[in-house]
Enzyme design. Structure first.
Site, PDB file in Angstrom:
ATOM      1  N   ASN A   1      -2.403   6.140   8.132  1.00  0.00           N
ATOM      2  CA  ASN A   1      -2.547   5.863   9.476  1.00  0.00           C
ATOM      3  C   ASN A   1      -2.252   7.190  10.534  1.00  0.00           C
ATOM      4  O   ASN A   1      -2.941   7.340  11.354  1.00  0.00           O
ATOM      5  CB  ASN A   1      -1.360   4.826  10.187  1.00  0.00           C
ATOM      6  CG  ASN A   1      -1.762   3.407   9.864  1.00  0.00           C
ATOM      7  OD1 ASN A   1      -3.062   3.294  10.096  1.00  0.00           O
ATOM      8  ND2 ASN A   1      -0.795   2.577   9.564  1.00  0.00           N
TER       9      ASN A   1
ATOM     10  N   ILE B   1       0.929  -1.252  -0.006  1.00  0.00           N
ATOM     11  CA  ILE B   1       0.014   0.038  -0.095  1.00  0.00           C
ATOM     12  C   ILE B   1       0.786   1.227   0.039  1.00  0.00           C
ATOM     13  O   ILE B   1       1.889   1.394   0.567  1.00  0.00           O
ATOM     14  CB  ILE B   1      -1.019  -0.033   1.260  1.00  0.00           C
ATOM     15  CG1 ILE B   1      -1.762  -1.183   1.095  1.00  0.00           C
ATOM     16  CG2 ILE B   1      -1.859   1.223   1.333  1.00  0.00           C
ATOM     17  CD1 ILE B   1      -2.741  -1.577   2.279  1.00  0.00           C
TER      18      ILE B   1
ATOM     19  N   GLU C   1       1.576  -3.753   5.633  1.00  0.00           N
ATOM     20  CA  GLU C   1       0.824  -3.480   4.556  1.00  0.00           C
ATOM     21  C   GLU C   1       1.243  -4.018   3.395  1.00  0.00           C
ATOM     22  O   GLU C   1       0.885  -3.469   2.213  1.00  0.00           O
ATOM     23  CB  GLU C   1       0.520  -1.871   4.563  1.00  0.00           C
ATOM     24  CG  GLU C   1       1.770  -1.140   5.105  1.00  0.00           C
ATOM     25  CD  GLU C   1       3.195  -1.088   4.096  1.00  0.00           C
ATOM     26  OE1 GLU C   1       4.000  -2.030   4.350  1.00  0.00           O
ATOM     27  OE2 GLU C   1       3.145  -0.198   3.270  1.00  0.00           O
TER      28      GLU C   1
HETATM   29  P1  GH3 Z   1       5.283   3.388   0.759  1.00  0.00           P
HETATM   30  O1  GH3 Z   1       4.418   3.865  -0.355  1.00  0.00           O
HETATM   31  O2  GH3 Z   1       6.991   3.698   0.607  1.00  0.00           O
HETATM   32  O3  GH3 Z   1       5.097   1.889   0.973  1.00  0.00           O
HETATM   33  O4  GH3 Z   1       4.899   4.012   2.158  1.00  0.00           O
HETATM   34  P2  GH3 Z   1       4.413   3.481   3.374  1.00  0.00           P
HETATM   35  O5  GH3 Z   1       4.112   4.806   4.206  1.00  0.00           O
HETATM   36  O6  GH3 Z   1       3.286   2.526   3.090  1.00  0.00           O
HETATM   37  O7  GH3 Z   1       5.672   2.783   3.880  1.00  0.00           O
HETATM   38  P3  GH3 Z   1       6.260   2.365   5.243  1.00  0.00           P
HETATM   39  O8  GH3 Z   1       7.000   1.111   5.455  1.00  0.00           O
HETATM   40  O9  GH3 Z   1       7.132   3.853   5.529  1.00  0.00           O
HETATM   41  O10 GH3 Z   1       5.005   2.386   6.623  1.00  0.00           O
HETATM   42  C1  GH3 Z   1       4.292   1.207   6.333  1.00  0.00           C
HETATM   43  C2  GH3 Z   1       3.112   1.437   7.325  1.00  0.00           C
HETATM   44  O11 GH3 Z   1       2.156   0.498   7.416  1.00  0.00           O
HETATM   45  C3  GH3 Z   1       3.635   2.023   8.755  1.00  0.00           C
HETATM   46  C4  GH3 Z   1       2.801   1.181   9.340  1.00  0.00           C
HETATM   47  O12 GH3 Z   1       2.003   1.857  10.694  1.00  0.00           O
HETATM   48  C5  GH3 Z   1       1.693   0.551   8.702  1.00  0.00           C
HETATM   49  N1  GH3 Z   1       1.169  -0.719   9.105  1.00  0.00           N
HETATM   50  C6  GH3 Z   1       2.010  -2.020   9.056  1.00  0.00           C
HETATM   51  N2  GH3 Z   1       0.884  -2.802   9.470  1.00  0.00           N
HETATM   52  C7  GH3 Z   1      -0.063  -2.216  10.101  1.00  0.00           C
HETATM   53  C8  GH3 Z   1      -1.208  -2.714  10.623  1.00  0.00           C
HETATM   54  O13 GH3 Z   1      -1.339  -4.078  11.171  1.00  0.00           O
HETATM   55  N3  GH3 Z   1      -2.274  -1.819  11.085  1.00  0.00           N
HETATM   56  C9  GH3 Z   1      -2.037  -0.604  10.555  1.00  0.00           C
HETATM   57  N4  GH3 Z   1      -3.153   0.292  10.755  1.00  0.00           N
HETATM   58  N5  GH3 Z   1      -0.960  -0.328  10.088  1.00  0.00           N
HETATM   59  C10 GH3 Z   1      -0.048  -0.971   9.623  1.00  0.00           C
HETATM   60 MG    MG Z   2       3.982   1.000   2.126  1.00  0.00          MG
HETATM   61 MG    MG Z   3       5.889  -1.920   3.028  1.00  0.00          MG
END
Ligand code: GH3
Ligand code: MG
Ligand code: MG
Length: 375
Positions: free
Chosen positions: A244, A237, A279
């Protein structure tokens, strides 16, 4: 030497696993035992599955003394070695390694139940042979010297008494067997649900990383065996951290559920859609070429961006989320690691090139070994 029955993946690894085969056993002896084991199975009409062979081999070689004793007791009791008896024996003597605590605990309960079934079968055999002895004693007496009326009556009383005892014993055994088999079945159902749970992602309800790893490994093995194509789609995503941060984690969780559902709805048949982590989602596409997988990936991408998100509790509009996708197809010599690495490389190329797009390994945007951090 007769070859192990093939066809089911993973057998080769299990072939001698868990048995008591001695590593220094000579080839000739092993061959003789293997032939004897096949003979033993075919005499009893036992299908030569790997599990049955494992049992038969260890029985005829006599190296597994406990197993040998149990089978001999069953043979002397006239036990028929059908699929369920063989399964009981296999579970009892060659249990597979523990998966996790809950599974192991249920496995142990099943083993205890199976032990009691084996015990019941052995007891039934002993009772039958005691009963048989009473009958043959009576028939010997009757066929021998001329007996008086009182002696005949005495013999008949003995036979009637033994028959009644046998009848009562048989009824008790039947009830015990029924109870045990019901319990074994219940435990089996619970075991299956615990196993299922251990392979499912709690938040989204789709297969988890463990299930994905297993599916990908099996699909690669199958693709090597059959020469059929296999593709892997990795989705992530876009800017989900920002989502978030803006709307809160709980709303983020709802979006993860929705994206998972959308990915799942856009694959079918043998395809496996799983939550890879955070994600990120992955789809294993057996019998699918790179071109076809790109089409599937693009359908998923379009479906996700088409959803207009709204907060259920307040009706607040949250906009849309997009996903970036990388696609790779299996090549000669691939492992799960190398295939994931290539699909991941494509995913990061999709991020670098503006997100909300599908990039495959033959696209010019992909730079092998490129830095995977994206601004
Ligand atoms: P990019 O487009 O580069 O993928 O940016 P991004 O913000 O999606 O990527 P980044 O790796 O910086 O952040 C991933 C985010 O996904 C941060 C984290 O809070 C969120 N995330 C991961 N697992 C969960 C979950 O189980 N629930 C929720 N609500 N958020 C989650
Ligand atoms: Mg992402
Ligand atoms: Mg990621």
């Amino acid at each position: 030497m007769p070859q192990p029955p093939m066809g089911v993946r993973g057998e080769a690894r299990r072939w001698y696993g868990g048995t008591v085969l001695q590593p220094d056993i000579t080839k000739d002896r092993a061959q003789a035992f293997a032939q004897e084991a096949f003979g033993w199975m075919s005499q009893r009409n036992i299908p030569p599955t790997p599990e049955n062979f494992e049992l038969a081999y260890n029985f005829v070689s006599g190296e597994h003394t406990e197993l040998k004793r149990a089978i001999e007791a069953l043979i002397s009791n006239g036990c028929k070695f059908d699929a369920s008896v063989m399964m009981i024996l296999h579970q009892r003597y060659f249990r597979t390694p523990k998966e996790d605590d809950a599974v192991a605990e249920l496995g142990e309960k099943i083993t205890r139940e199976l032990d009691s079934v084996l015990h019941i079968l052995e007891t039934a055999g002993r009772d039958h042979s005691a009963y048989g002895k009473t009958l043959s004693h009576a028939s010997g007496e009757l066929g021998g010297a001329k007996l008086g009326e009182a002696a005949i009556k005495n013999l008949i009383d003995q036979v009637i008494g033994a028959t009644r005892v046998m009848e009562a014993r048989s009824k008790t055994l039947e009830v015990q067997l029924q109870t045990s088999s019901r319990e074994v079945n219940e435990l089996r159902v619970r075991l299956e649900s615990v196993r299922q749970e251990s392979l499912t992602d709690q938040l989204t309800g789709i297969p988890n990383r463990k299930a994905f790893d297993k599916a990908l490994q099996e699909s690669i093995e199958s693709s090597i065996e059959t020469g059929e194509p296999l593709s892997l789609v990795m989705c992530d995503i876009d800017h989900f951290k920002t989502f978030n941060d803006t709307f809160g984690h709980l709303t983020g969780d709802q979006v993860l559920r929705l994206v998972a559902l959308t990915v799942k709805q856009n694959v079918k048949g043998q395809d496996i859609a799983a939550r890879y982590g955070g994600e990120e989602f992955a789809v294993v596409l057996p019998r699918t070429t790179l071109r076809e997988a790109i089409t599937v990936g693009d359908q998923i991408r379009r479906a996700v961006m088409s959803k207009e998100l709204m907060k259920r509790s307040s009706g607040e509009h949250l906009g849309r989320v997009t996903i970036s996708i990388g696609v790779a197809a299996v090549r000669n010599g691939d492992t799960t690691h190398s295939l994931i690495e290539r699909a991941d490389g494509c995913l990061y190329a999709a991020k670098r090139n503006g997100r909300n797009r599908v990039i495959c390994e033959s696209d010019p945007e992909v730079t092998p070994g490129a830095e995977t951090q994206v601004a």
